[in-house]
Motif scaffolding. Structure first.
Motif, mmCIF file in Angstrom:
data_model
loop_
_atom_site.group_PDB
_atom_site.id
_atom_site.type_symbol
_atom_site.label_atom_id
_atom_site.label_comp_id
_atom_site.label_asym_id
_atom_site.label_seq_id
_atom_site.Cartn_x
_atom_site.Cartn_y
_atom_site.Cartn_z
ATOM 1 N N GLU A 36 0.838 -1.201 0.000
ATOM 2 C CA GLU A 36 0.000 0.000 0.000
ATOM 3 C C GLU A 36 0.880 1.262 0.000
ATOM 4 N N GLN A 37 1.925 1.257 0.846
ATOM 5 C CA GLN A 37 2.824 2.414 0.914
ATOM 6 C C GLN A 37 3.573 2.600 -0.407
ATOM 7 N N LEU A 38 4.004 1.477 -0.980
ATOM 8 C CA LEU A 38 4.737 1.533 -2.256
ATOM 9 C C LEU A 38 3.926 2.244 -3.321
ATOM 10 N N ARG A 39 2.647 1.905 -3.370
ATOM 11 C CA ARG A 39 1.769 2.505 -4.391
ATOM 12 C C ARG A 39 1.625 4.007 -4.196
ATOM 13 N N ARG A 40 1.746 4.445 -2.934
ATOM 14 C CA ARG A 40 1.460 5.849 -2.622
ATOM 15 C C ARG A 40 2.625 6.792 -2.879
ATOM 16 N N ILE A 41 3.829 6.256 -3.117
ATOM 17 C CA ILE A 41 4.998 7.148 -3.204
ATOM 18 C C ILE A 41 5.395 7.345 -4.662
ATOM 19 N N PRO A 42 5.137 8.526 -5.212
ATOM 20 C CA PRO A 42 5.419 8.761 -6.639
ATOM 21 C C PRO A 42 6.898 8.523 -6.978
ATOM 22 N N PHE A 43 7.785 8.876 -6.032
ATOM 23 C CA PHE A 43 9.222 8.712 -6.269
ATOM 24 C C PHE A 43 9.554 7.263 -6.635
ATOM 25 N N LEU A 44 8.774 6.304 -6.103
ATOM 26 C CA LEU A 44 9.101 4.903 -6.348
ATOM 27 C C LEU A 44 8.454 4.350 -7.613
ATOM 28 N N SER A 45 7.686 5.194 -8.305
ATOM 29 C CA SER A 45 7.087 4.687 -9.547
ATOM 30 C C SER A 45 8.176 4.429 -10.577
ATOM 31 N N ARG A 46 9.376 5.034 -10.357
ATOM 32 C CA ARG A 46 10.481 4.820 -11.315
ATOM 33 C C ARG A 46 11.109 3.434 -11.178
ATOM 34 N N ARG A 47 11.004 2.879 -9.976
ATOM 35 C CA ARG A 47 11.571 1.546 -9.694
ATOM 36 C C ARG A 47 13.090 1.481 -9.839
ATOM 37 N N ARG A 48 13.624 1.887 -11.022
ATOM 38 C CA ARG A 48 15.087 1.866 -11.197
ATOM 39 C C ARG A 48 15.625 3.265 -10.979
ATOM 40 N N LEU A 49 16.468 3.412 -9.982
ATOM 41 C CA LEU A 49 16.921 4.746 -9.595
ATOM 42 C C LEU A 49 18.401 4.904 -9.922
ATOM 43 N N GLY A 50 18.701 5.911 -10.722
ATOM 44 C CA GLY A 50 20.093 6.168 -11.087
ATOM 45 C C GLY A 50 20.787 7.037 -10.045
ATOM 46 N N HIS A 51 22.064 7.332 -10.272
ATOM 47 C CA HIS A 51 22.782 8.278 -9.402
ATOM 48 C C HIS A 51 22.206 9.681 -9.629
ATOM 49 N N PHE A 52 22.531 10.591 -8.718
ATOM 50 C CA PHE A 52 22.150 11.987 -8.915
ATOM 51 C C PHE A 52 23.442 12.789 -9.019
ATOM 52 N N ILE A 53 23.783 13.161 -10.247
ATOM 53 C CA ILE A 53 25.070 13.836 -10.488
ATOM 54 C C ILE A 53 24.821 15.096 -11.315
ATOM 55 N N ASP A 54 25.418 16.192 -10.874
ATOM 56 C CA ASP A 54 25.327 17.452 -11.597
ATOM 57 C C ASP A 54 23.874 17.896 -11.814
ATOM 58 N N GLY A 55 23.062 17.601 -10.839
ATOM 59 C CA GLY A 55 21.694 18.096 -10.891
ATOM 60 C C GLY A 55 20.721 17.238 -11.668
ATOM 61 N N ARG A 56 21.154 16.045 -12.113
ATOM 62 C CA ARG A 56 20.173 15.192 -12.779
ATOM 63 C C ARG A 56 20.498 13.714 -12.578
ATOM 64 N N VAL A 57 19.512 12.888 -12.942
ATOM 65 C CA VAL A 57 19.656 11.446 -12.728
ATOM 66 C C VAL A 57 20.562 10.860 -13.812
ATOM 67 N N HIS A 58 21.502 10.015 -13.388
ATOM 68 C CA HIS A 58 22.441 9.387 -14.325
ATOM 69 C C HIS A 58 22.355 7.882 -14.195
ATOM 70 N N ASP A 59 22.288 7.187 -15.315
ATOM 71 C CA ASP A 59 22.399 5.730 -15.259
ATOM 72 C C ASP A 59 23.827 5.369 -14.869
ATOM 73 N N PRO A 60 24.002 4.255 -14.163
ATOM 74 C CA PRO A 60 25.367 3.873 -13.784
ATOM 75 C C PRO A 60 26.189 3.502 -15.015
ATOM 76 N N VAL A 61 27.482 3.832 -14.977
ATOM 77 C CA VAL A 61 28.355 3.548 -16.123
ATOM 78 C C VAL A 61 28.309 2.059 -16.487
ATOM 79 N N GLY A 62 28.341 1.203 -15.465
ATOM 80 C CA GLY A 62 28.349 -0.247 -15.736
ATOM 81 C C GLY A 62 26.963 -0.805 -16.039
ATOM 82 N N GLY A 63 25.910 -0.016 -15.879
ATOM 83 C CA GLY A 63 24.545 -0.469 -16.187
ATOM 84 C C GLY A 63 23.928 -1.383 -15.133
ATOM 85 N N ALA A 64 24.618 -1.591 -14.014
ATOM 86 C CA ALA A 64 24.095 -2.546 -13.020
ATOM 87 C C ALA A 64 23.320 -1.835 -11.904
ATOM 88 N N TYR A 65 22.349 -2.550 -11.373
ATOM 89 C CA TYR A 65 21.521 -2.021 -10.281
ATOM 90 C C TYR A 65 21.488 -3.035 -9.133
#
Ligand code: NDP
Length: 500
Positions: free
Chosen positions: A9-38
């Protein structure tokens, strides 16, 4: 509602988690990891997969440090007035409070923390800390000093000034992910530093959300970067990075030593807030009801996953039995369950690995002859719950007496004379905190200076204040979080000597 349903129920309520895959936050924006692994992020109350966070590599750390450095060296950053940083920190404090529902839910989901604790400590305490540190941005100062320079000719003007140390690394643990991240980021920004933050791989969610709020508060991209991933890879790369001027770390003593060694190679400044095995000394004249309540909070708050937890109880013999009865009763009555249930008093431990570690200490203590006064077993099924546990008669050399268990496990020992209590209290490589429980002011004043601990409480335990420096004696670390000491820890002290 079952534990699993509550988490879903909590998972559904948090918009931030709708992304599921979360990249780094570098230089003011989301970055996929260089190696592509999560890496998976799991709810410890249910083992439900909540999200996946980038598994950072040395290349990701390089990118984050480069961004923090470019920002630090930019003309726009250098031209910010202290009052500008102060205003942005005030705004950040408001944003943390305004987003408290979401942030506290994320803390409970990723770490099993009681929602109320997340609201009060991580969000409420965190927002207050940012406000406190905002004030320091405009109050850092050097000194003008009278000098005795005897070189003939000019007069001499001598003064000191505080300057930001530079790009700073914050490596923070899983027990208070948001609060401790703020303990590092806020003084760093107040001092004029930029930051790369590495949260624990187990609890990266609030750090990532916080980085967005830092931007929203008006700080430029690159002021606070977040690289997620493992300590062994991303954390180690950050601690050893030559572009880092200061590393502020909270975690175990073993890892802290590794971080310190890596930092020294580049002469990176470091603050290490490390483990503890904090004693609570109870004199026979203490108010036992007050002690029972205080010690229960001291050791069972957040399942004992607190660096200053009162894990060693030393009680003067005439009241030993009575106090243990009170504590056992209080421990048995604690409600164990999901952090989302407002009735819950004790949630799960952070992970299976940590649960196994705590249960190993309990089993070993039993094998070494310690008596279980209460608890000592797994509680509930499905998540990583351990009963609030009290041991008596543990041999002084037992691991449960000497090592940081970081779980809801208390070891009680009687003593006769105060000298014996002080000696036992100090008989540990750690020196983070201690408490003394007595109605006698004189006794308290006599004991406080004898305890080798960075913080000593009297008739309380685990009470922190943003103005009071927190840090350890001995192997509990070096340097201080919180207070003026923390913000000064992100500065260099420059001496100026001018022939006038
Ligand atoms: P660690 O000290 O290993 O972890 C703390 C932080 O350091 C985490 O962000 C971790 O990342 C990171 N880290 C791990 N290895 C390195 C490295 N080589 N270089 C740089 N950073 C690194 O604690 P654990 O999570 O392993 O917990 C083990 C024990 O530590 C606990 O049982 C407890 O006794 C103690 N502890 C003490 C804390 C305190 O507040 N004093 C807080 C947490 C733990 P990652 O988690 O991704 O590996």
């Amino acid at each position: 509602m079952s534990l699993l349903e509550a988490s879903r129920e909590q998972l559904r309520r948090i918009p931030f988690l709708s992304r599921r895959r979360l990249g780094h936050f570098i230089d003011g924006r989301v970055h996929d990891p260089v190696g592509g692994a999560y890496l998976p992020v799991v709810d410890p109350a249910t083992e439900l997969l909540i999200a996946e966070a980038a598994d950072g590599s040395a290349a990701d750390v390089d990118a984050a440090v480069a961004s923090a450095r470019a920002t630090f060296e930019s003309r726009s950053w250098k031209s910010l007035r202290p009052a500008d940083r102060e205003a942005m920190l005030y705004r950040l404090s408001e944003l943390v409070a305004a987003n408290g529902d979401e942030l506290s839910a994320l803390e409970t989901l990723q770490g099993g923390k009681l929602r109320e604790v997340a609201r009060r400590i991580d969000v409420g305490g965190g927002a207050e800390l940012v406000r406190y540190m905002a004030g320091w941005a405009t109050k850092l100062e050097g000194q003008t000093l009278d000098n005795s320079i005897s070189i003939p000719g000019p007069q001499w003007l001598t003064y000191t000034r505080r300057e930001p140390v530079g790009v700073s690394a914050a490596i923070v643990p899983w027990n208070f992910p948001l609060a401790i991240a703020l303990w590092k980021i806020a003084p760093a920004l107040a001092a004029g530093c930029t930051v790369v933050l590495k949260p624990s791989e187990q609890t990266p969610l609030t750090a990532l959300r916080l980085a967005e709020l830092v931007m929203e508060a008006g700080f430029p991209g690159g002021a606070v970067n977040v690289v997620t991933g493992t300590g062994a890879t991303a954390g180690a790369a950050l601690a050893a990075h030559p572009g880092i001027a200061k590393v502020s770390f909270t975690g175990s003593t073993a890892t802290g030593k590794r971080v310190g060694h890596a930092a020294v190679d580049n002469m990176t400044r470091f603050t290490l807030e490390l483990g503890g095995k904090s004693p609570a000394i109870v004199l026979e004249d203490a108010d036992l009801d007050q002690v029972a309540q205080g010690i229960c909070t001291g050791i069972f708050f957040h399942q004992g996953q607190v660096c200053t937890a009162s894990s060693r109880l030393l009680v003067q013999r005439p009241v030993y039995g009575r106090l243990l009865d009170k504590l056992a009763r209080a421990a048995r009555s604690m409600r164990i369950g999901s952090g989302f249930d407002p009735q819950t008093e004790l949630g799960p431990l952070v992970s299976r690995r940590h649960f196994d570690r705590v249960m190993d200490y309990i089993d070993e203590a039993r094998a070494e002859g310690a008596t279980v006064v209460t608890g000592g077993r797994r509680a509930l099924e499905g998540g990583w719950f351990v009963e609030p546990t009290i041991f008596a008669d543990a041999p002084a050399r037992a691991a449960v007496v000497r090592e940081e268990v970081f779980g809801p496990v208390l070891v009680a020992t009687p003593f006769d004379e105060v000298d014996e209590a002080v000696e036992r209290a100090n008989d540990t490589p750690y020196g983070l905190a201690a408490s003394v429980w007595t109605r006698s002011l004189s006794a308290a004043h006599r004991i406080v200076p004898r305890l080798q601990a960075g913080t000593v409480w009297v008739n309380a335990h685990n009470v922190l204040d943003n103005a009071l420096p927190l840090g350890g004696y001995k192997q509990s670390g070096t340097g201080r979080d919180l207070g003026r000491a923390a913000v000064e820890g992100f500065t260099e002290l420059k001496s100026v000597c001018m022939a006038v």
